[in-house]
Design a protein around this motif. Structure first.
Motif, PDB file in Angstrom:
ATOM      1  N   ARG A  74       0.817  -1.218   0.000  1.00  0.00           N
ATOM      2  CA  ARG A  74       0.000   0.000   0.000  1.00  0.00           C
ATOM      3  C   ARG A  74       0.848   1.266   0.000  1.00  0.00           C
ATOM      4  O   ARG A  74       0.584   2.201  -0.765  1.00  0.00           O
ATOM      5  N   ALA A  75       1.876   1.311   0.833  1.00  0.00           N
ATOM      6  CA  ALA A  75       2.707   2.508   0.924  1.00  0.00           C
ATOM      7  C   ALA A  75       3.432   2.770  -0.394  1.00  0.00           C
ATOM      8  O   ALA A  75       3.525   3.920  -0.857  1.00  0.00           O
ATOM      9  N   GLU A  76       3.927   1.703  -1.031  1.00  0.00           N
ATOM     10  CA  GLU A  76       4.618   1.861  -2.308  1.00  0.00           C
ATOM     11  C   GLU A  76       3.670   2.350  -3.392  1.00  0.00           C
ATOM     12  O   GLU A  76       4.028   3.205  -4.210  1.00  0.00           O
ATOM     13  N   VAL A  77       2.459   1.820  -3.403  1.00  0.00           N
ATOM     14  CA  VAL A  77       1.470   2.260  -4.387  1.00  0.00           C
ATOM     15  C   VAL A  77       1.183   3.750  -4.213  1.00  0.00           C
ATOM     16  O   VAL A  77       1.158   4.517  -5.189  1.00  0.00           O
ATOM     17  N   ARG A  78       1.004   4.193  -2.984  1.00  0.00           N
ATOM     18  CA  ARG A  78       0.708   5.607  -2.736  1.00  0.00           C
ATOM     19  C   ARG A  78       1.865   6.496  -3.177  1.00  0.00           C
ATOM     20  O   ARG A  78       1.656   7.533  -3.802  1.00  0.00           O
ATOM     21  N   ARG A  79       3.100   6.078  -2.883  1.00  0.00           N
ATOM     22  CA  ARG A  79       4.263   6.876  -3.276  1.00  0.00           C
ATOM     23  C   ARG A  79       4.355   6.987  -4.792  1.00  0.00           C
ATOM     24  O   ARG A  79       4.589   8.063  -5.343  1.00  0.00           O
ATOM     25  N   ASN A  80       4.174   5.862  -5.480  1.00  0.00           N
ATOM     26  CA  ASN A  80       4.330   5.857  -6.939  1.00  0.00           C
ATOM     27  C   ASN A  80       3.242   6.642  -7.655  1.00  0.00           C
ATOM     28  O   ASN A  80       3.489   7.261  -8.697  1.00  0.00           O
ATOM     29  N   LEU A  81       2.025   6.622  -7.097  1.00  0.00           N
ATOM     30  CA  LEU A  81       0.912   7.248  -7.794  1.00  0.00           C
ATOM     31  C   LEU A  81       0.762   8.725  -7.475  1.00  0.00           C
ATOM     32  O   LEU A  81       0.214   9.491  -8.272  1.00  0.00           O
ATOM     33  N   ARG A  82       1.222   9.144  -6.313  1.00  0.00           N
ATOM     34  CA  ARG A  82       1.071  10.548  -5.927  1.00  0.00           C
ATOM     35  C   ARG A  82       1.698  11.481  -6.947  1.00  0.00           C
ATOM     36  O   ARG A  82       1.185  12.567  -7.212  1.00  0.00           O
ATOM     37  N   SER A  83       2.853  11.080  -7.507  1.00  0.00           N
ATOM     38  CA  SER A  83       3.578  11.940  -8.440  1.00  0.00           C
ATOM     39  C   SER A  83       3.191  11.698  -9.896  1.00  0.00           C
ATOM     40  O   SER A  83       3.766  12.312 -10.792  1.00  0.00           O
ATOM     41  N   ALA A  84       2.226  10.818 -10.127  1.00  0.00           N
ATOM     42  CA  ALA A  84       1.887  10.454 -11.509  1.00  0.00           C
ATOM     43  C   ALA A  84       1.019  11.491 -12.202  1.00  0.00           C
ATOM     44  O   ALA A  84       0.941  11.529 -13.431  1.00  0.00           O
ATOM     45  N   GLY A  85       0.332  12.337 -11.436  1.00  0.00           N
ATOM     46  CA  GLY A  85      -0.502  13.371 -12.036  1.00  0.00           C
ATOM     47  C   GLY A  85      -1.686  12.842 -12.803  1.00  0.00           C
ATOM     48  O   GLY A  85      -2.079  13.405 -13.834  1.00  0.00           O
ATOM     49  N   LEU A  86      -2.298  11.757 -12.321  1.00  0.00           N
ATOM     50  CA  LEU A  86      -3.428  11.153 -13.019  1.00  0.00           C
ATOM     51  C   LEU A  86      -4.723  11.885 -12.684  1.00  0.00           C
ATOM     52  O   LEU A  86      -4.960  12.265 -11.543  1.00  0.00           O
ATOM     53  N   ASP A  87      -5.568  12.063 -13.699  1.00  0.00           N
ATOM     54  CA  ASP A  87      -6.883  12.682 -13.484  1.00  0.00           C
ATOM     55  C   ASP A  87      -7.951  11.654 -13.150  1.00  0.00           C
ATOM     56  O   ASP A  87      -9.018  11.998 -12.641  1.00  0.00           O
TER      57      ASP A  87
END
Length: 338
Positions: A96-109
């Motif tokens: 879960r923590a890795e998913v949050r880190r990777n996606l936070r900076s992805a800029g997905l709408d």
């Protein structure tokens, strides 16, 4: 102290809130068990969608892409291109923590979560506060739009096809599950296919024999072990496999053991992504994979705007494709115990 107005602005995703303060309110909401509603983007606001492929039962594999998911991705790419929306493919793991880190900076709408995600992974995705749609699975705890294929009806049709050809000793090869009732619940698509198998047997008055249910992780090594164990412990004249990859791997085991398909054992798969190229050509249930991908994108681009509009699930029908791996049961049909 935080004012009620500030809390309201955070809950409604207003932009004029300091990020540190926003995070404080989010943490307080988490502690109180309150989930912030996702940010409601209009179709015009969505310029990038994340196609996030997760698999709850393959925790140690970095590359989850298979022909089945590739066809869903292709449909999603076509639909996104029609609307000039960028589609970004990522495989995400169970942390879960890795998913949050990777996606936070992805800029997905917006996000399409595809496959079978654990609740931890789903929580991490929902923390992005963007519209989210599920493809090929649903959540028991969150009301989210979803697109499924009809595995329950497909499982019934597949087994009814075998029953109509005279088979009664029909094995189910699939999983993952520690026993026929437990782990399969972690993958809704497989659970539905398994339940369809059981319903068809019950409707035909055929008693479920637990010895005919073979658990595996759907990978070639796991399918090999499950099929060999099945051959060791019981007799059967037909197999219903959770997907085509499982069916093809199982047929290889049968061939090595001198069991002929379909003369000795009939085999039917699910998905129709490898079936036409197997020997013999595999009878299977065809899943509208590209349509699932297209609909996943549409659900995100046309998300409900009003608070009274509830998310709903679209279930697409599947179709039997009869090829060469199923034959009538005869007195000589069986996979003898080894």
């Amino acid at each position: 102290m935080v004012s009620a107005g500030t809390v309201s602005r955070v809950l409604n995703h207003s932009d004029n809130v300091d990020e540190a303060l926003r995070e404080r309110v989010r943490k307080a909401a988490d502690q109180l068990g309150y989930r912030l509603p996702p940010r409601r983007n209009s179709a015009a606001d969505v310029r990038s969608i994340g196609f996030l492929l997760s698999n709850a039962y393959l925790r140690n594999r970095e590359d989850l892409m298979t022909p089945f998911w590739a066809r869903i991705l292709h449909g999603a790419e076509e639909e996104a291109a029609r609307h000039a929306v960028a589609l970004h493919y990522r495989t995400i793991g169970p942390d879960r923590a890795e998913v949050r880190r990777n996606l936070r900076s992805a800029g997905l709408d917006a996000v399409m979560l595809v496959g079978s995600a654990t609740e931890d992974v789903l929580e991490a995705v929902l923390a992005l506060d963007v519209p989210t749609a599920l493809v090929d699975f649903t959540s028991q705890h969150h009301a989210l739009p979803a697109v499924l294929s009809d595995g329950l009806d497909g499982g019934q049709v597949a087994v009814e096809h075998l029953l109509a050809r005279g088979h009664r000793r029909i094995a189910f090869v699939g999983g993952p599950m520690s026993d026929p009732e437990a782990g399969i619940r972690s993958v809704p698509a497989l659970q539905h296919r398994y339940l369809g198998y059981r319903i068809a047997l019950a409707a035909a008055g055929v008693r479920l024999d637990p010895a005919l249910v073979a658990a595996c992780d759907l990978q070639p090594e796991g399918v090999t072990e499950a099929t060999e164990a099945l051959l060791e412990r019981t007799d059967f004249t037909a197999m219903f496999c959770a997907n085509d990859q499982t069916a093809v791997a199982a047929m290889r085991v049968l061939g090595r053991r001198g069991v002929r398909v379909p003369q000795d054992v009939s085999v039917i798969g699910f998905d129709d992504d490898l079936a036409a190229h197997s020997i013999p050509a595999l009878t299977t249930m065809s899943v509208p994979k590209e349509a699932m991908g297209r609909l996943g994108v549409r659900r995100l681009l046309h998300a409900p705007d009003g608070p009274d509009e509830q998310p709903y699930t679209i279930t697409l029908p599947v179709e039997l494709v009869a090829r060469d791996s199923v034959a009538d049961r005869t007195e000589d049909s069986h996979a003898p115990r080894h």
